[in-house]
Design an enzyme around this catalytic site. Sequence first.
Site, PDB file in Angstrom:
ATOM      1  N   HIS A  95       0.898  -1.202   0.192  1.00 16.50           N
ATOM      2  CA  HIS A  95       0.138  -0.101  -0.057  1.00 16.50           C
ATOM      3  C   HIS A  95       0.825   1.262  -0.037  1.00 16.50           C
ATOM      4  O   HIS A  95       1.759   1.220   0.788  1.00 16.50           O
ATOM      5  CB  HIS A  95      -0.855   0.014   1.326  1.00 16.50           C
ATOM      6  N   TYR A 138       0.719  -2.228 -21.684  1.00 10.85           N
ATOM      7  CA  TYR A 138       1.357  -3.158 -20.385  1.00 10.85           C
ATOM      8  C   TYR A 138       0.287  -2.781 -19.247  1.00 10.85           C
ATOM      9  O   TYR A 138       0.496  -3.544 -18.191  1.00 10.85           O
ATOM     10  CB  TYR A 138       2.662  -2.258 -20.226  1.00 10.85           C
ATOM     11  N   HIS A 150       0.843   5.945  -0.879  1.00  6.35           N
ATOM     12  CA  HIS A 150       0.221   6.808  -1.031  1.00  6.35           C
ATOM     13  C   HIS A 150       0.670   7.744  -2.283  1.00  6.35           C
ATOM     14  O   HIS A 150       0.732   9.066  -2.319  1.00  6.35           O
ATOM     15  CB  HIS A 150       0.044   7.901   0.265  1.00  6.35           C
TER      16      HIS A 150
END
Length: 220
Positions: free
Chosen positions: A94, A121, A96
């Site tokens: 994860h 892609y 930001h």
Amino acid sequence: MMMDSLRTEICRVGRSLFERGYVHATAGNISVRLPDEQGFLITPTDACLGFLNPQDLALVALDGQQLSGARASKTLALHRRIYEAEPQAGCVIHTHSSHLVALSLAGVWREQDILPPITPYYVMKVGHVPLIRYHRPGDPAAAEAAAAAILRAQRSGAPIRALLMDRLGPNVWHDSPAQAMAVLEELEETARLWLISDPKPAPLSDQQIDELRQHFGARW
């Protein structure tokens, strides 16, 4: 990989993401599913991914109980639900990442597809990416929403390997930290291309996408 190697690899990937600007300050987290149902390794809460210590990584049992290391990331519940919903996931990352957060602020293409299929892609390496509506960091409801999105995609026949959390950034997963990082890189770059393009490019055609399915096994 053995436990020590996995710890080293998580730190390597975290440092690479930090040094290249995919994460900043103490934003972001990485987890790995351990073999033989040993549980998970996950980065500590409020840790900077650029300066991780292998021995500080939290070792967590399958039921979420912490066994060792610094206190696990507040997003542990989200990571665990992704692993439960997607048995093939070996690593969850994860971040930001700036362009993906900006995309959620500006408005995604569609709720079930945050970006159109504008490059081969993106289709081949990322695939469909749904938006998860805003929840505060660590909210268990976000974990349930993520798991539901993964299961919906599986039922549709086009499994996903990424989600975008509104105002927070992406969660991506793959077999290993290096492969998950590659998904993140392709996703963030496609968001950057979409945001800077004026006029906006047309998506690839159905025929072009079908060609990518046939030749490369694209999951679209």
